[in-house]
Design an enzyme around this catalytic site. Structure first.
Site, PDB file in Angstrom:
ATOM      1  N   SER A   9       0.963  -1.181  -0.041  1.00 17.26           N
ATOM      2  CA  SER A   9       0.004  -0.013  -0.028  1.00 17.26           C
ATOM      3  C   SER A   9       0.974   1.382   0.010  1.00 17.26           C
ATOM      4  CB  SER A   9      -0.909  -0.145   1.243  1.00 17.26           C
ATOM      5  OG  SER A   9      -1.403   1.223   1.223  1.00 17.26           O
ATOM      6  N   HIS A  34      -1.264  -1.539  -4.193  1.00 19.87           N
ATOM      7  CA  HIS A  34      -2.349  -1.157  -3.510  1.00 19.87           C
ATOM      8  C   HIS A  34      -2.690   0.225  -3.442  1.00 19.87           C
ATOM      9  CE1 HIS A  34      -5.953  -2.321  -0.799  1.00 19.87           C
ATOM     10  NE2 HIS A  34      -5.467  -1.326  -0.084  1.00 19.87           N
ATOM     11  N   ASP A  36      -4.766   3.489  -2.005  1.00 20.65           N
ATOM     12  CA  ASP A  36      -5.708   3.775  -0.807  1.00 20.65           C
ATOM     13  C   ASP A  36      -6.262   5.172  -1.283  1.00 20.65           C
ATOM     14  OD1 ASP A  36      -6.198   1.491   0.716  1.00 20.65           O
ATOM     15  OD2 ASP A  36      -4.026   2.040   1.300  1.00 20.65           O
ATOM     16  N   MET A  38      -9.153   8.077  -0.320  1.00 24.26           N
ATOM     17  CA  MET A  38      -9.789   8.374   0.850  1.00 24.26           C
ATOM     18  C   MET A  38     -10.432   9.614   0.781  1.00 24.26           C
ATOM     19  SD  MET A  38      -7.494   7.176   4.134  1.00 24.26           S
ATOM     20  CE  MET A  38      -6.689   5.554   4.096  1.00 24.26           C
ATOM     21  N   HIS A  67      -8.340   0.854  -3.866  1.00 25.70           N
ATOM     22  CA  HIS A  67      -9.245   0.680  -2.651  1.00 25.70           C
ATOM     23  C   HIS A  67     -10.220   1.882  -2.531  1.00 25.70           C
ATOM     24  CE1 HIS A  67      -9.533  -0.275   2.028  1.00 25.70           C
ATOM     25  NE2 HIS A  67     -10.695  -0.059   1.553  1.00 25.70           N
ATOM     26  N   MET A  69     -12.146   4.364  -0.244  1.00 25.59           N
ATOM     27  CA  MET A  69     -12.937   4.378   0.876  1.00 25.59           C
ATOM     28  C   MET A  69     -13.443   5.895   0.667  1.00 25.59           C
ATOM     29  SD  MET A  69      -9.595   2.996   3.176  1.00 25.59           S
ATOM     30  CE  MET A  69      -8.640   3.200   1.846  1.00 25.59           C
ATOM     31  N   MET A 138     -11.136  -5.955   5.979  1.00 25.18           N
ATOM     32  CA  MET A 138     -10.322  -4.749   6.648  1.00 25.18           C
ATOM     33  C   MET A 138      -9.891  -5.356   7.795  1.00 25.18           C
ATOM     34  SD  MET A 138      -9.615  -1.999   4.728  1.00 25.18           S
ATOM     35  CE  MET A 138      -8.759  -1.374   6.151  1.00 25.18           C
ATOM     36  N   ASP A 174      -6.483  -6.436   4.646  1.00 24.55           N
ATOM     37  CA  ASP A 174      -5.594  -4.902   4.453  1.00 24.55           C
ATOM     38  C   ASP A 174      -5.732  -4.363   5.877  1.00 24.55           C
ATOM     39  OD1 ASP A 174      -4.897  -2.594   3.832  1.00 24.55           O
ATOM     40  OD2 ASP A 174      -6.781  -1.815   2.746  1.00 24.55           O
TER      41      ASP A 174
HETATM   42  C1  DX5 Z   1      -5.979   1.509   5.718  1.00 25.93           C
HETATM   43  C2  DX5 Z   1      -5.611   1.343   4.157  1.00 25.93           C
HETATM   44  C3  DX5 Z   1      -4.658   0.386   4.131  1.00 25.93           C
HETATM   45  C4  DX5 Z   1      -3.278   0.581   4.965  1.00 25.93           C
HETATM   46  C5  DX5 Z   1      -2.591  -0.478   5.401  1.00 25.93           C
HETATM   47  O1  DX5 Z   1      -7.252   2.360   5.513  1.00 25.93           O
HETATM   48  O2  DX5 Z   1      -6.655   0.587   3.490  1.00 25.93           O
HETATM   49  O3  DX5 Z   1      -4.334  -0.349   2.851  1.00 25.93           O
HETATM   50  O4  DX5 Z   1      -2.552   1.386   3.984  1.00 25.93           O
HETATM   51  O5  DX5 Z   1      -1.569  -0.011   6.045  1.00 25.93           O
HETATM   52  P1  DX5 Z   1      -0.702  -0.874   7.369  1.00 25.93           P
HETATM   53  O6  DX5 Z   1      -0.285  -2.024   6.488  1.00 25.93           O
HETATM   54  O7  DX5 Z   1       0.562   0.083   7.581  1.00 25.93           O
HETATM   55  O8  DX5 Z   1      -1.699  -1.266   8.248  1.00 25.93           O
HETATM   56 ZN    ZN Z   2      -6.335  -0.168   1.657  1.00 34.76          ZN
END
Ligand code: DX5
Ligand code: ZN
Length: 234
Positions: A9, A34, A36, A38, A67, A69, A138, A174
């Site tokens: 990620s 990956h 993310d 947000m 991903h 969010m 998650m 994740d």
């Molecule tokens: C959290 C994200 C993850 C995050 C994971 O909301 O969806 O993808 O980057 O990070 P680590 O592996 O550090 O928990």
């Molecule tokens: Zn993620």
């Protein structure tokens, strides 16, 4: 591809050098990247949108595991598809018309993923399984990297593994994945592993070693790469 899928990620990467970071983890053995996304509304953090995904696309040929969010998601699905996403995951908690979102992702020619938070039961995604190529469990509350793995999610992973058995659906975990927790998730039935901090913390010199160690942890505990993702990923 057989065997576990490791999806670093970039949330934990150097945001001032994202292109180089994507290149570096790709060369270090990442299977997927990956990304993310947000929105500061569905989760209490803001990252980046389709323009950044598009800018990163020329830096690697690896599968882009996007991903989302964000809520609502529908208005942005086409933009992420055009930006170069390969799998697009939306959250089951993100709105009343999740089935429509999954239909849209597939109609855009992309793999559809359904994500669920640690507080959401496995049964919430059961009616959607015909519509998905991946289930993203998650294993922390979404929003931030570097949190601790929530053990109660192992039960959710195991239930989803039972529900999806023989259907060619990837089970991705994740959040809080480390060389220790990866084994727990693999044993419960996951075959794809997102890792932010566990890959990026410490800098590029250690990417290959850390990705290999996570992969080894998954293999030792039985991750077989049983989903469909590997077949189209590289
Ligand atoms: C959290 C994200 C993850 C995050 C994971 O909301 O969806 O993808 O980057 O990070 P680590 O592996 O550090 O928990
Ligand atoms: Zn993620």
């Amino acid at each position: 591809m057989t065997g576990p899928i490791i999806s670093p990620s970039i949330l934990s990467a150097d945001f001032a050098a994202l292109g180089e970071e994507v290149r570096a983890v790709s060369e270090a053995g990442a299977d997927w990247i990956h990304l993310d996304v947000m929105d500061g509304h569905f989760v209490p953090n803001i990252t980046f949108g389709p323009a950044v995904v598009k800018a990163l696309r020329p830096h690697t040929a690896k599968h882009f595991d996007v991903h989302l969010m964000i809520a609502p998601a529908d208005a942005y699905l086409a933009a992420f598809a055009e930006a170069g996403a390969d799998t697009i995951s939306v959250h089951v908690e993100a709105g009343p018309h999740i089935h429509r979102s999954l239909q849209t992702i597939r109609s855009l020619g992309k793999r559809a993923g359904i994500a669920l938070n640690p507080g959401t039961p496995a049964s919430a995604i059961e009616p959607l399984l015909d519509m998905v190529d991946l289930v993203l469990v998650m294993t922390v509350n979404p929003g931030f990297g570097g949190q601790s793995f929530i053990p109660s999610t192992l039960e959710t992973i195991a239930r989803i593994a039972t529900l999806t058995k023989g259907r060619g659906i990837d089970i991705e975990v994740d959040g809080g994945i480390t060389t220790e927790t990866v084994g727990l998730a693999a044993r419960a039935g996951a075959n794809a592993f997102v890792a932010g901090n566990a890959v990026f913390k410490g800098g590029p010199a250690g990417y290959a070693e850390r990705i290999a160690a996570i992969r080894q942890g998954a293999i030792q505990h039985g991750a077989m790469g049983s989903g469909a993702g590997g077949a189209v990923s590289c």
